[in-house]
Design an enzyme around this catalytic site. Structure first.
Site, short mmCIF file in Angstrom:
data_model
loop_
_atom_site.label_atom_id
_atom_site.label_comp_id
_atom_site.label_asym_id
_atom_site.label_seq_id
_atom_site.Cartn_x
_atom_site.Cartn_y
_atom_site.Cartn_z
CG HIS A 1 -0.23 -0.29 2.52
ND1 HIS A 1 0.63 0.61 3.08
CD2 HIS A 1 -0.23 -1.36 3.35
CE1 HIS A 1 1.10 0.14 4.22
NE2 HIS A 1 0.63 -1.08 4.41
CG HIS B 1 4.29 -1.78 2.01
ND1 HIS B 1 2.96 -2.14 2.02
CD2 HIS B 1 4.87 -2.46 3.02
CE1 HIS B 1 2.75 -3.02 3.00
NE2 HIS B 1 3.90 -3.23 3.62
N GLY C 1 9.11 1.77 8.83
CA GLY C 1 8.06 2.77 9.00
C GLY C 1 7.85 3.16 10.46
P1 AMP Z 1 4.73 -4.74 6.76
O1 AMP Z 1 4.68 -5.24 5.36
O2 AMP Z 1 3.39 -4.38 7.33
O3 AMP Z 1 5.55 -5.63 7.67
O4 AMP Z 1 5.51 -3.35 6.70
C1 AMP Z 1 6.74 -3.25 6.08
C2 AMP Z 1 7.34 -1.90 6.42
O5 AMP Z 1 6.45 -0.87 6.01
C3 AMP Z 1 7.55 -1.72 7.93
O6 AMP Z 1 8.78 -1.03 8.15
C4 AMP Z 1 6.37 -0.87 8.33
O7 AMP Z 1 6.62 -0.07 9.47
C5 AMP Z 1 6.19 -0.01 7.10
N1 AMP Z 1 4.82 0.50 7.04
C6 AMP Z 1 3.68 -0.21 7.13
N2 AMP Z 1 2.61 0.62 7.08
C7 AMP Z 1 3.11 1.88 6.97
C8 AMP Z 1 2.52 3.18 6.88
N3 AMP Z 1 1.19 3.36 6.90
N4 AMP Z 1 3.33 4.24 6.79
C9 AMP Z 1 4.68 4.09 6.77
N5 AMP Z 1 5.30 2.89 6.84
C10 AMP Z 1 4.52 1.80 6.94
#
Ligand code: AMP
Length: 292
Positions: free
Chosen positions: A44, A47, A159
């Protein structure tokens, strides 16, 4: 290996670790600064913001996509976790990422795997660690250590949405001398304030509306601080009141030191993290704000 192209920039999707290492080594030998964006996929805007930040400050960006089983507790959403490899390949290609690495579980955790990288409970036993159990952050740090070793990035991007995760990973990288800079990218939100998350896909229409109470609660905490409240009890209560009005019983709402996660009773000039988690239907959502 598959490939997708846009405007001449080709995305390569590889799963094999040795193929990944060769591609990265070639670019490193040519002088490229290597960036890594670890993800669990179902991309999204959050990412994408990490990918863009990486492309700005690195010459060659590797996005890893791995739904890491060891960071899910039994009974959590490992099996249901949204997966959309085709969509993710298309999005990463559109952003201009060159390498998407999709390791298999058996590649990262071969038979006989017996090692855990673990950061002290003062950082991992609070907030989400207290509620998801110790295995959660042990799973995160172990897999991120492996990703760092396989890719060897100069800089890696995480993030702010997962604030505790970023703090824990920074500490691991520092304590274990990983030669990598950790960059933390601001939380990307929908127009109504809800932090983007792959897990938002679990929300019913009704719960999606109620979920806007989470960012509103954090805003109320900020406003309480801006209006002169110094006690974190009062600041947290301002957030809790918003959640209560929306009929949401949070898993936690807490104010902690934004660098070391120690308890904070009064605002004193150091940045304070106000973090919360709540379950809405089948979705466990987290969000946070830093009060400076
Ligand atoms: P995930 O795929 O959910 O494990 O997230 C992968 C990376 O994207 C992690 O470093 C998260 O902190 C970051 N992330 C997920 N959602 C967001 C968001 N809304 N804003 C910024 N970074 C994000």
């Amino acid at each position: 290996m598959s490939s997708a192209t846009r405007g001449g920039a080709a995305l390569r999707a590889v799963s094999d670790v040795s193929e990944l290492s060769e591609l990265v080594a070639e670019r490193r030998a040519a002088g490229a600064r290597i960036g890594l964006v670890p993800t669990m996929g179902a991309f999204h805007e959050g990412h994408i913001s990490l990918m863009r930040a990486a492309m700005e400050c690195a010459d060659f960006v590797v996005v890893s996509l791995f739904v890491n089983p060891t960071q899910f507790a039994p009974g959590e959403d490992l099996d249901a976790y949204p997966r959309d490899l085709e969509g993710d390949v298309a999005l990463a290609a559109e952003v201009g990422v060159e390498l998407l690495w999709t390791p298999a579980v058996a590649d990262l955790y071969p038979d006989g795997f017996a090692t855990t990288v673990s950061v002290d409970e003062s950082l991992t036993g609070v907030l989400c660690g207290a509620h998801r159990g110790a295995q959660h952050f042990n799973g995160v740090t172990t897999v991120v250590a492996k990703l760092f070793n396989c890719v060897g990035p100069d800089v890696a991007f995480f993030g702010q949405k997962d604030a505790q995760q970023a703090i824990v990973i920074k500490r691991m990288a520092r304590d274990l001398d990983f030669p990598v800079e950790i960059e933390v990218v601001p939380t990307v939100r929908d127009a109504d304030g809800l932090a983007m998350s792959s897990r938002n896909a679990y929300l019913s229409v009704e719960d999606r509306k109620r979920a806007t109470a989470l960012p509103k609660a954090l805003r109320a905490a900020e406003l309480a601080a801006e209006s002169g409240k110094r006690s974190t009890l009062d600041i947290v209560e301002a957030a809790r009141a918003v959640l209560r009005n929306a009929g949401i019983e949070p898993e936690y709402v807490e104010a902690r030191d934004a660098e070391n996660l120690s308890e904070v009773k009064e605002l004193s000039g150091r940045p304070v993290l106000v973090a919360l988690a709540a379950r809405l239907g089948g979705a466990r959502l987290i969000d946070n704000v830093v009060i400076n």
